[in-house]
Every structure is written in structure tokens, then in C-alpha cells.
Scaffold this motif. Structure first.
Motif, PDB file in Angstrom:
ATOM      1  N   ALA A   1      -5.740 -26.293  -1.222  1.00 60.72           N
ATOM      2  CA  ALA A   1      -5.463 -27.597  -1.826  1.00 60.72           C
ATOM      3  C   ALA A   1      -6.261 -27.796  -3.105  1.00 60.72           C
ATOM      4  CB  ALA A   1      -5.775 -28.709  -0.836  1.00 60.72           C
ATOM      5  N   ALA A   2      -7.534 -27.394  -3.095  1.00 56.72           N
ATOM      6  CA  ALA A   2      -8.452 -27.777  -4.165  1.00 56.72           C
ATOM      7  C   ALA A   2      -8.255 -26.993  -5.458  1.00 56.72           C
ATOM      8  CB  ALA A   2      -9.895 -27.634  -3.682  1.00 56.72           C
ATOM      9  N   PHE A   3      -8.142 -25.680  -5.382  1.00 53.34           N
ATOM     10  CA  PHE A   3      -8.077 -24.896  -6.617  1.00 53.34           C
ATOM     11  C   PHE A   3      -6.865 -25.252  -7.480  1.00 53.34           C
ATOM     12  CE2 PHE A   3     -10.837 -21.648  -4.370  1.00 53.34           C
ATOM     13  CZ  PHE A   3     -11.932 -21.824  -5.202  1.00 53.34           C
ATOM     14  N   PRO A   4      -5.641 -25.256  -6.942  1.00 49.85           N
ATOM     15  CA  PRO A   4      -4.497 -25.604  -7.801  1.00 49.85           C
ATOM     16  C   PRO A   4      -4.582 -27.022  -8.349  1.00 49.85           C
ATOM     17  CG  PRO A   4      -3.753 -24.555  -5.754  1.00 49.85           C
ATOM     18  CD  PRO A   4      -5.198 -24.878  -5.583  1.00 49.85           C
ATOM     19  N   ALA A   5      -5.059 -27.965  -7.519  1.00 52.36           N
ATOM     20  CA  ALA A   5      -5.135 -29.359  -7.968  1.00 52.36           C
ATOM     21  C   ALA A   5      -6.134 -29.505  -9.115  1.00 52.36           C
ATOM     22  CB  ALA A   5      -5.534 -30.259  -6.805  1.00 52.36           C
ATOM     23  N   LEU A   6      -7.253 -28.818  -9.034  1.00 51.14           N
ATOM     24  CA  LEU A   6      -8.279 -28.908 -10.077  1.00 51.14           C
ATOM     25  C   LEU A   6      -7.739 -28.429 -11.419  1.00 51.14           C
ATOM     26  CD1 LEU A   6     -11.265 -29.256 -11.021  1.00 51.14           C
ATOM     27  CD2 LEU A   6     -11.635 -26.883 -10.259  1.00 51.14           C
ATOM     28  N   PHE A   7      -7.114 -27.264 -11.429  1.00 48.89           N
ATOM     29  CA  PHE A   7      -6.667 -26.690 -12.703  1.00 48.89           C
ATOM     30  C   PHE A   7      -5.383 -27.339 -13.211  1.00 48.89           C
ATOM     31  CE2 PHE A   7      -9.507 -23.334 -11.103  1.00 48.89           C
ATOM     32  CZ  PHE A   7     -10.333 -23.215 -12.217  1.00 48.89           C
ATOM     33  N   ALA A   8      -4.625 -27.961 -12.307  1.00 46.88           N
ATOM     34  CA  ALA A   8      -3.460 -28.724 -12.768  1.00 46.88           C
ATOM     35  C   ALA A   8      -3.896 -30.030 -13.429  1.00 46.88           C
ATOM     36  CB  ALA A   8      -2.525 -29.008 -11.595  1.00 46.88           C
ATOM     37  N   ARG A   9      -4.925 -30.668 -12.864  1.00 43.99           N
ATOM     38  CA  ARG A   9      -5.396 -31.935 -13.414  1.00 43.99           C
ATOM     39  C   ARG A   9      -6.100 -31.738 -14.767  1.00 43.99           C
ATOM     40  NH1 ARG A   9      -6.889 -37.124 -11.424  1.00 43.99           N
ATOM     41  NH2 ARG A   9      -5.421 -36.601  -9.749  1.00 43.99           N
ATOM     42  N   PHE A  10      -6.854 -30.641 -14.890  1.00 44.85           N
ATOM     43  CA  PHE A  10      -7.622 -30.389 -16.114  1.00 44.85           C
ATOM     44  C   PHE A  10      -7.238 -29.014 -16.686  1.00 44.85           C
ATOM     45  CE2 PHE A  10     -10.509 -32.996 -13.408  1.00 44.85           C
ATOM     46  CZ  PHE A  10     -10.435 -34.170 -14.156  1.00 44.85           C
ATOM     47  N   PRO A  11      -6.108 -28.944 -17.377  1.00 38.63           N
ATOM     48  CA  PRO A  11      -5.641 -27.651 -17.901  1.00 38.63           C
ATOM     49  C   PRO A  11      -6.635 -27.002 -18.857  1.00 38.63           C
ATOM     50  CG  PRO A  11      -3.920 -29.328 -18.055  1.00 38.63           C
ATOM     51  CD  PRO A  11      -5.183 -30.037 -17.695  1.00 38.63           C
ATOM     52  N   SER A  12      -7.462 -27.796 -19.527  1.00 43.06           N
ATOM     53  CA  SER A  12      -8.416 -27.252 -20.495  1.00 43.06           C
ATOM     54  C   SER A  12      -9.816 -27.086 -19.905  1.00 43.06           C
ATOM     55  CB  SER A  12      -8.483 -28.170 -21.722  1.00 43.06           C
ATOM     56  OG  SER A  12      -8.882 -29.488 -21.345  1.00 43.06           O
ATOM     57  N   LEU A  13      -9.938 -27.142 -18.593  1.00 43.72           N
ATOM     58  CA  LEU A  13     -11.248 -27.035 -17.947  1.00 43.72           C
ATOM     59  C   LEU A  13     -11.963 -25.767 -18.390  1.00 43.72           C
ATOM     60  CD1 LEU A  13     -12.894 -28.603 -15.683  1.00 43.72           C
ATOM     61  CD2 LEU A  13     -12.150 -26.746 -14.165  1.00 43.72           C
ATOM     62  N   ARG A  14     -13.234 -25.917 -18.711  1.00 41.64           N
ATOM     63  CA  ARG A  14     -14.039 -24.772 -19.149  1.00 41.64           C
ATOM     64  C   ARG A  14     -15.509 -25.065 -18.877  1.00 41.64           C
ATOM     65  NH1 ARG A  14     -12.080 -27.774 -23.290  1.00 41.64           N
ATOM     66  NH2 ARG A  14     -13.576 -28.637 -24.816  1.00 41.64           N
ATOM     67  N   LEU A  15     -16.334 -24.025 -18.923  1.00 49.48           N
ATOM     68  CA  LEU A  15     -17.762 -24.195 -18.726  1.00 49.48           C
ATOM     69  C   LEU A  15     -18.357 -25.010 -19.870  1.00 49.48           C
ATOM     70  CD1 LEU A  15     -18.902 -20.654 -17.521  1.00 49.48           C
ATOM     71  CD2 LEU A  15     -18.586 -22.703 -16.126  1.00 49.48           C
ATOM     72  N   ALA A  16     -19.341 -25.840 -19.536  1.00 49.98           N
ATOM     73  CA  ALA A  16     -20.038 -26.620 -20.549  1.00 49.98           C
ATOM     74  C   ALA A  16     -21.417 -26.036 -20.823  1.00 49.98           C
ATOM     75  CB  ALA A  16     -20.160 -28.067 -20.089  1.00 49.98           C
ATOM     76  N   ALA A  17     -21.637 -24.812 -20.387  1.00 47.29           N
ATOM     77  CA  ALA A  17     -22.907 -24.121 -20.618  1.00 47.29           C
ATOM     78  C   ALA A  17     -22.624 -22.628 -20.658  1.00 47.29           C
ATOM     79  CB  ALA A  17     -23.905 -24.442 -19.510  1.00 47.29           C
ATOM     80  N   ASP A  18     -23.554 -21.877 -21.194  1.00 47.64           N
ATOM     81  CA  ASP A  18     -23.440 -20.429 -21.165  1.00 47.64           C
ATOM     82  C   ASP A  18     -23.461 -19.959 -19.714  1.00 47.64           C
ATOM     83  OD1 ASP A  18     -24.938 -17.621 -21.067  1.00 47.64           O
ATOM     84  OD2 ASP A  18     -23.964 -17.812 -23.037  1.00 47.64           O
ATOM     85  N   PRO A  19     -22.613 -18.979 -19.333  1.00 42.84           N
ATOM     86  CA  PRO A  19     -22.596 -18.513 -17.939  1.00 42.84           C
ATOM     87  C   PRO A  19     -23.973 -18.136 -17.415  1.00 42.84           C
ATOM     88  CG  PRO A  19     -20.743 -17.586 -19.130  1.00 42.84           C
ATOM     89  CD  PRO A  19     -21.583 -18.306 -20.143  1.00 42.84           C
ATOM     90  N   GLY A  20     -24.831 -17.606 -18.284  1.00 43.20           N
ATOM     91  CA  GLY A  20     -26.166 -17.214 -17.863  1.00 43.20           C
ATOM     92  C   GLY A  20     -27.079 -18.377 -17.550  1.00 43.20           C
ATOM     93  N   GLU A  21     -26.677 -19.591 -17.945  1.00 38.99           N
ATOM     94  CA  GLU A  21     -27.491 -20.779 -17.693  1.00 38.99           C
ATOM     95  C   GLU A  21     -27.087 -21.507 -16.413  1.00 38.99           C
ATOM     96  OE1 GLU A  21     -26.975 -23.103 -21.182  1.00 38.99           O
ATOM     97  OE2 GLU A  21     -28.115 -21.751 -22.482  1.00 38.99           O
ATOM     98  N   VAL A  22     -26.022 -21.077 -15.770  1.00 38.42           N
ATOM     99  CA  VAL A  22     -25.589 -21.720 -14.528  1.00 38.42           C
ATOM    100  C   VAL A  22     -26.607 -21.401 -13.432  1.00 38.42           C
ATOM    101  CG1 VAL A  22     -23.803 -21.769 -12.742  1.00 38.42           C
ATOM    102  CG2 VAL A  22     -23.149 -21.656 -15.166  1.00 38.42           C
ATOM    103  N   PRO A  23     -27.170 -22.410 -12.767  1.00 38.25           N
ATOM    104  CA  PRO A  23     -28.219 -22.168 -11.766  1.00 38.25           C
ATOM    105  C   PRO A  23     -27.665 -21.601 -10.456  1.00 38.25           C
ATOM    106  CG  PRO A  23     -27.706 -24.506 -11.875  1.00 38.25           C
ATOM    107  CD  PRO A  23     -26.894 -23.852 -12.958  1.00 38.25           C
ATOM    108  N   LEU A  24     -28.071 -20.381 -10.139  1.00 35.80           N
ATOM    109  CA  LEU A  24     -27.602 -19.717  -8.926  1.00 35.80           C
ATOM    110  C   LEU A  24     -28.455 -20.117  -7.726  1.00 35.80           C
ATOM    111  CD1 LEU A  24     -26.958 -16.129 -10.321  1.00 35.80           C
ATOM    112  CD2 LEU A  24     -25.366 -18.047 -10.156  1.00 35.80           C
ATOM    113  N   ARG A  25     -27.872 -20.018  -6.543  1.00 34.55           N
ATOM    114  CA  ARG A  25     -28.573 -20.373  -5.303  1.00 34.55           C
ATOM    115  C   ARG A  25     -29.363 -19.173  -4.765  1.00 34.55           C
ATOM    116  NH1 ARG A  25     -26.050 -24.419  -1.536  1.00 34.55           N
ATOM    117  NH2 ARG A  25     -26.194 -22.728  -0.043  1.00 34.55           N
ATOM    118  N   ASP A  26     -30.291 -18.680  -5.542  1.00 32.84           N
ATOM    119  CA  ASP A  26     -31.100 -17.554  -5.097  1.00 32.84           C
ATOM    120  C   ASP A  26     -32.089 -17.959  -4.004  1.00 32.84           C
ATOM    121  OD1 ASP A  26     -29.878 -15.871  -6.964  1.00 32.84           O
ATOM    122  OD2 ASP A  26     -31.305 -16.424  -8.531  1.00 32.84           O
TER     123      ASP A  26
END
Length: 394
Positions: free
Chosen positions: A352-377
Motif C-alpha cells: 500500500a505504502a510504496f506506490p501511494a508515496l511515489f504517486a502522491r509526490f512524483p518529484s520526491l527526492r533526497l534533501a541531503a547527500d546520501p552519505g549524510e543520511v543517519p544510519l541505525r548502526d
């Protein structure tokens, strides 16, 4: 004699397992491993051997027999409390499993689809009203499964926040055992209060249904705790990490957009590729042969889920995210009699969630460099603590 290794844990990217696992899988799919408490056991990295162990009743899931590959509590292991069915063997596990299977049927989970789609729309509406940027974990990935599992269990809305906070403490890998024990006692107390309320005034939820069985309040509280924790954390991290993966693999995101009927396949491939559960542990109940090595009674065997799901002997070109891949047979939900009870619920939520998210926001993109995303280490389940995203306002 082969020298015992420690469990590799450092991921080269947010989506790929530790590099050392591939080499071990190719040359030593079962290899001696040193555990933090001084135990000497084994690490298994091949898909075939992982499935073999999970299906073999000679390997135990009992809590008091297992040695943890990532932490040493310094205290003797104890049997699982009544109701903690994932850390028991047959016939105890079979009894609990039988009672719960009726609550988690494929049919019931499919009937939930409409409600899950409604919850998903409500959080997408809120994101759209607030406008970009947003933290996708806080705004979307975490609250959707939280609302769904709390509604299924019958947790009142006023109680959800404290349940979630204490459950998060239990999932941290860097929290001392004493603090985890205190958090567990708190959640158990809250859940016992909820069970008492359900016995007095049942409603249409899983806990109310289980009060009609012969389970004690302690058993019900622990079952509720297990279902709550697994329903909150795993799906939330699949939604967040899955979105992160799709946003950094635009060719695969294009497949999801162009072929929405492929969503079942998309979900299975994301489960396989990301493998957010890093390991499962079983302990041999007797001397036996596994992959040409003799595993002695009492030795723990750590099963690397990411390594098994990247096994080229089972999945061609396994390190490539391919949403057109038939990814069935992965062990992202385990295998055998202890296979994840809530797997159908997780699948329905992701479908349910993945298709709805990308349909609602076709231009969805990261707002930070991928290397800055905080991982759950610092957590037992892999994922991201936050996922900054943005989109074009229409």
C-alpha cells in the motif's frame, strides 16, 4: 584448525551487507565464530545452509541456550518468560503459534488493505499540507505501521506514544542490559494493564480475541509486547530504507512507476536486497553434521540473513537491485516453524505504502547527500534514523 572470526557488521553502503560475508560464503559457508561472551560457535552464510538450520528441529531457538553474536550481558541466560514464543521450541512454540495463526491469516491481512490505504493517505495528506522538506521516517515510515499494529492489538491512541518509546529502547544495540530490562518491565506493565481492560471489556482486536483462550495475563502481555515490537520496527525500517534505496536507484524507481502491477515482486526484492534483520541464532541440541562440519551439542550457530539473501547460488547477480527479479525464497522473514508470523501484515503495508508515496509526490527526492543520511548502526534492526526528502509543490 580454522581460526574463529567475529561477526562482520560494518556495511560498505546503506544497502549492502559487510563485504567479508561474501568471501566467507564462497570459501567457508560455515565457519567457526567467537562470541562476545567467550563462547565458540559458528557463522553460516549460505542460503541453503541457513534454510537447513531454520527447518531442523535439532537446532533450538530457546533463549537460555543461545549466545548473542553482538553483545555479552554478563548474566546467565534465562528461559523466555511465558508467551515469548519466538524464543521457545515445540511443543510450547507450537501451542502459541496455533493460537496466533488464526489472528494473522492471509485473508484477514488482505481485509486490512482498505484500512491501511486509508491510514497511508492520511499521512500523505499531512505531509502535503506541511509542505517540503520532511523527514520521511517521522512523517510516513514510522507512524503507518505504528497505527496499524496498535489498532490490531487494541492499544488506545492515548497510550501509543509511551509504548513506542519504551519499545525503541529495547531495539537499541548500545543500551545496557539493565536499562533494557527496565524498559521491558515498563512495557510489560502497560501491556498487562491493557490485557486486564480487554478481559473486562473486549473489543474487535487481536488481544481481545486471545482473551477467549486459556492464555494467562502474563502470556497475553508478553505476546502483545512481541507483536507490538515487531509490528513497529521492522516495517517502519523497510519503508524508510526501501524509499532510500529507490531514490538512489532511479532506474528501479522507474520500474515501480511504470509497472504498478508488479508491486508484489517489488516488495519481495526489497526484502531480499535490504535484509534489515542482520542475523538469527540457533543452538544445536545434539552433535550433528552441517555443511561438512561437526556442530556439537550446545554450540550456537549465527545465521547471516543478508549473506543468505545475496547468495549467487540462489539469486543470480544478487548484489543488483532488480525489481523485475522473481525474489521468492528469500529468508527475510526467516524460514521453517519460526518464520515471521506477521509477514503478511508487513507485505500488505508495503504494497500500500510504496506506490501511494511515489504517486502522491512524483518529484520526491533526497534533501541531503546520501552519505549524510543517519544510519541505525546503534540498533538491532538495520535502517535509517531519519530520511530527509523534498518535492516540487504543485
Amino acid at each position: 584448525m580454522t581460526e574463529a572470526i567475529t561477526l562482520p557488521t560494518e556495511r560498505p553502503t546503506p544497502f549492502d551487507p559487510p563485504i567479508e560475508l561474501a568471501g566467507l560464503r564462497e570459501t567457508r559457508p560455515i565457519t567457526p565464530m567467537a562470541y562476545p561472551d567467550g563462547h565458540r560457535g559458528w557463522l553460516v552464510t549460505s542460503h541453503a545452509l541457513v534454510r537447513e538450520v531454520l527447518a531442523d528441529p535439532r537446532f533450538s531457538a530457546r533463549a537460555e541456550l543461545r549466545h548473542r553474536p553482538t553483545e555479552a550481558s554478563g548474566r546467565p541466560a534465562e528461559p523466555a518468560p511465558p508467551g515469548m514464543f519466538i524464543s521457545t521450541d515445540a511443543p510450547t512454540h507450537t501451542r502459541y503459534r496455533h493460537l496466533l495463526t488464526g489472528e494473522f491469516t492471509v485473508r484477514r491481512m488482505r481485509l486490512l488493505t482498505e484500512r491501511i490505504e486509508e491510514v497511508t493517505r492520511s499521512y500523505l495528506d499531512a505531509m502535503e499540507r506541511q509542505g517540503p522538506p520532511a523527514d520521511l521516517v517521522e512523517s510516513f515510515a514510522a507512524p503507518i505501521p505504528a497505527v496499524v499494529i496498535c489498532e490490531l492489538l487494541g492499544v488506545p491512541e492515548s497510550e501509543r506514544e509511551r509504548f513506542m518509546a519504551e519499545s525503541a529502547t529495547l531495539m537499541r544495540a548500545d543500551v545496557p542490559a539493565e536499562k533494557k530490562a527496565a524498559a521491558y518491565r515498563t512495557v510489560q506493565l502497560h501491556m498487562t494493564e491493557l490485557v486486564t481492560a480487554k478481559r473486562a471489556r473486549p473489543t474487535d482486536d487481536i488481544l481481545s480475541g486471545l482473551t477467549r483462550s486459556d492464555l494467562t495475563d502474563e502470556e497475553l502481555a508478553n505476546i502483545g509486547f512481541l507483536l507490538l515490537g515487531s509490528g513497529l520496527d521492522t516495517t517502519a525500517n523497510m519503508l524508510a530504507l526501501g524509499t532510500f534505496a529507490l531514490l538512489t536507484h532511479p532506474d528501479q524507481l522507474a520500474v515501480l512507476r511504470a509497472e504498478p502491477d508488479r508491486i508484489d515482486q517489488v516488495v519481495e526484492e526489497l526484502l531480499r536486497h535490504l535484509s534489515i534483520v542482520p542475523f538469527l541464532v540457533r543452538t544445536a541440541l545434539e552433535d550433528l553434521d552441517l555443511g561438512g562440519r561437526t556442530v556439537r551439542a550446545g554450540e550456537s550457530v549465527t545465521l547471516s540473513i543478508p549473506a543468505a539473501n545475496r547468495d549467487p547460488g540462489r539469486f543470480p547477480d544478487p548484489d543488483h537491485l532488480d525489481l523485475r527479479r522473481p525474489a521468492g525464497g528469500h529468508v527475510g522473514f526467516g524460514h521453517g516453524p519460526h518464520q515471521c508470523l506477521g509477514q503478511q501484515l508487513a507485505r500488505v503495508e508495503m504494497r500500500a505504502a510504496f506506490p501511494a508515496l511515489f504517486a502522491r509526490f512524483p518529484s520526491l527526492r533526497l534533501a541531503a547527500d546520501p552519505g549524510e543520511v543517519p544510519l541505525r548502526d546503534d540498533m538491532l534492526i538495520h535502517g535509517v534514523h531519519g530520511l530527509p526528502v523534498t518535492w516540487d509543490v504543485r
